[in-house]
Design an enzyme around this catalytic site. Structure first.
Site, PDB file in Angstrom:
ATOM      1  N   ARG A 156       8.869 -38.135 -10.642  1.00  0.00           N
ATOM      2  CA  ARG A 156       9.581 -37.527 -11.779  1.00  0.00           C
ATOM      3  C   ARG A 156       8.656 -36.721 -12.673  1.00  0.00           C
ATOM      4  O   ARG A 156       9.101 -35.841 -13.414  1.00  0.00           O
ATOM      5  CB  ARG A 156      10.323 -38.599 -12.597  1.00  0.00           C
ATOM      6  N   TYR A 184      25.568 -15.332 -14.234  1.00  0.00           N
ATOM      7  CA  TYR A 184      26.038 -16.348 -13.282  1.00  0.00           C
ATOM      8  C   TYR A 184      26.906 -17.360 -14.070  1.00  0.00           C
ATOM      9  O   TYR A 184      26.513 -17.772 -15.170  1.00  0.00           O
ATOM     10  CB  TYR A 184      24.831 -17.025 -12.619  1.00  0.00           C
ATOM     11  N   ASP A 218      16.459 -14.265 -14.819  1.00  0.00           N
ATOM     12  CA  ASP A 218      16.836 -14.971 -13.598  1.00  0.00           C
ATOM     13  C   ASP A 218      16.613 -13.997 -12.442  1.00  0.00           C
ATOM     14  O   ASP A 218      17.325 -13.006 -12.299  1.00  0.00           O
ATOM     15  CB  ASP A 218      18.306 -15.406 -13.692  1.00  0.00           C
ATOM     16  N   LYS A 226      18.670 -20.375  -2.891  1.00  0.00           N
ATOM     17  CA  LYS A 226      19.073 -19.090  -2.305  1.00  0.00           C
ATOM     18  C   LYS A 226      17.928 -18.514  -1.456  1.00  0.00           C
ATOM     19  O   LYS A 226      17.514 -19.121  -0.506  1.00  0.00           O
ATOM     20  CB  LYS A 226      19.516 -18.139  -3.403  1.00  0.00           C
TER      21      LYS A 226
HETATM   22  N1  PLP Z   1      21.205 -18.307 -10.844  1.00  0.00           N
HETATM   23  C1  PLP Z   1      21.969 -17.563 -10.028  1.00  0.00           C
HETATM   24  C2  PLP Z   1      21.856 -16.070 -10.091  1.00  0.00           C
HETATM   25  C3  PLP Z   1      22.844 -18.166  -9.123  1.00  0.00           C
HETATM   26  O1  PLP Z   1      23.596 -17.400  -8.316  1.00  0.00           O
HETATM   27  C4  PLP Z   1      22.918 -19.590  -9.097  1.00  0.00           C
HETATM   28  C5  PLP Z   1      23.823 -20.286  -8.161  1.00  0.00           C
HETATM   29  O2  PLP Z   1      24.663 -19.700  -7.513  1.00  0.00           O
HETATM   30  C6  PLP Z   1      22.124 -20.323  -9.988  1.00  0.00           C
HETATM   31  C7  PLP Z   1      21.265 -19.662 -10.828  1.00  0.00           C
HETATM   32  C8  PLP Z   1      22.189 -21.831 -10.012  1.00  0.00           C
HETATM   33  O3  PLP Z   1      21.484 -22.342  -8.935  1.00  0.00           O
HETATM   34  P1  PLP Z   1      21.714 -23.818  -8.296  1.00  0.00           P
HETATM   35  O4  PLP Z   1      23.051 -23.793  -7.635  1.00  0.00           O
HETATM   36  O5  PLP Z   1      20.548 -23.957  -7.376  1.00  0.00           O
HETATM   37  O6  PLP Z   1      21.674 -24.788  -9.421  1.00  0.00           O
END
Ligand code: PLP
Length: 386
Positions: A51, A105, A177, A202
């Site tokens: 952790r 998102y 992001d 991803k």
């Molecule tokens: N940021 C973006 C651009 C995303 O498309 C996603 C998920 O689809 C996330 C963050 C969140 O990621 P996670 O599903 O790994 O928590």
């Protein structure tokens, strides 16, 4: 001595690897141990425990990810949302104010609008294309500006240079992001961003078999975010670390192939008689193309389009195509399709979707690494009436 490597293609293989190799193991072993023998660590954060984000699988990943974006430091987390929530909870306290690009998102939007606001952090949305309009949203308590490299699902590219300049001019932390671009196509720290966040689920992992996240950037901020993560507990487990580590080794080769396939499919759809509109920053017709060409090394495998005959055409396409899998994620080796109005953006009202430009017939595509000719043949079949 930590070795340095020039090219991203070399870094994905060698950066952060143990030197010397552990028992000569070419592949990073999984340290499946919750805790490690005490060696007189003085600080709580230095006790070796999963952790506390400091066991060998974490450390190797931190070094590799920092090297990939030419950043000072990195941290892996249990999901992309853990990276986003832990970062924002570290940097903002009740009474603070945050500026965020409109059309984020959905999970991020909900976290900002519901959870952060419940904690007393206020929020204003900004138009990423119009930096002149940002100043009027500033308050004495504004602490952070938040954007995405390419927005979901319309692939808009904000004025990212202006974001960094604005943050510096007003003493804000700049956070981006970078999930859609991946470090292959864009490295935010090179352009002055303080922090770059990823859903490692991803492109970073690329095989649709784990959920993970990453925070990359300034060492002083990463240290604070790590201490917060140590308390919140969203740490990546050793087996997921191993899979992410393995996935990263092929990041460059996968994403380059996805850049090529994405561009070919976007060009194919742009001239297809059954396609109404296509969104892909690699096309000259895209409003953000000039900006994307200047800053990005590739345009990714992400695109979205609308068939000419509306929802009926979209439903027919999703039903008829054979290669793409209908699933609401992205960045894997397989081609994935989804209709944002019924999945990622279903929580918005039809009015809100219309304002953002997300029509009911929009189809989002995450292009995989299959043979592009076969994908185009399949897409063509999906767009035919019969
Ligand atoms: N940021 C973006 C651009 C995303 O498309 C996603 C998920 O689809 C996330 C963050 C969140 O990621 P996670 O599903 O790994 O928590």
């Amino acid at each position: 001595m930590t070795r340095t490597y020039k090219h991203l293609e070399t870094k994905v293989i060698h950066a952060g690897e143990p030197d010397p190799l552990i028992h000569g193991s070419v592949s990073m072993p999984i340290f499946q141990s919750a805790m490690f023998e005490s060696r007189g660590q003085a600080s709580y954060h230095d006790i070796k425990y999963i952790r506390l984000n400091n066991m060998p699988n974490h450390v190797a990943l931190h070094q590799k990810l920092a090297a990939l974006e030419n950043a000072e430091a990195a941290l892996v987390t249990a999901s992309g949302m853990a990276a986003i929530s832990t970062t924002l909870l570290t940097l903002l306290v009740p009474g603070d104010h945050l500026l965020a690009q409109a059309c984020l998102y959905g999970g991020t939007y909900d976290f900002f609008a519901k959870d952060l606001s419940a904690l007393g952090v206020s929020l204003d949305f900004i138009d990423g294309n119009n930096p002149d309009s940002w100043k009027e949203k500033l308050t004495p308590n504004t602490k952070l500006i938040y954007v995405e490299t390419m927005t979901n699902p319309l692939l808009q590219v904000a004025d990212l240079r202006a974001t960094v300049e604005f943050a510096r001019a007003h003493g804000l932390v700049s956070v981006i992001d970078n999930t859609f671009a991946s470090p292959v196509n864009f490295r935010p720290p090179e352009w002055g961003f303080d922090l770059s966040l990823h859903s490692g689920t991803k492109y970073l992992n690329g095989h649709s078999d784990i959920v993970a996240g990453a925070v990359i950037g300034r060492a002083d901020l990463i240290e604070r975010i790590t201490h917060k993560l140590n308390h919140l507990g969203g740490s990546l487990d050793p087996h997921a670390c191993f899979l992410l580590h393995r996935g990263l080794k092929t990041l460059a080769i996968r994403v380059k192939c996805q850049n090529e396939n994405g561009l070919r499919i976007a060009q194919f759809l742009e001239t297809h008689p059954a396609v109404e509109v296509i969104h892909y920053p690699g096309l000259e017709s895209h409003p953000g193309h000039r900006r994307a060409r200047e800053m990005f090394d590739g345009f990714s495998g992400m695109l979205s389009f609308e068939p000419k005959d509306g929802v009926e055409g979209a439903e027919r396409f999703v039903r008829k195509v054979r290669l793409p899998i209908v699933a609401p994620s992205l960045g894997g080796v397989e081609t994935l399709i989804t209709r944002p109005a019924t999945t990622s953006h279903a929580g918005l009202s039809p009015q809100e979707r219309q304002t953002l430009g997300i029509t009911d017939s929009l189809i989002r595509v995450s292009v995989g690494i299959e043979a592009v000719e076969e994908l185009m043949e399949d897409f063509d079949h999906g767009l035919q009436l019969s």
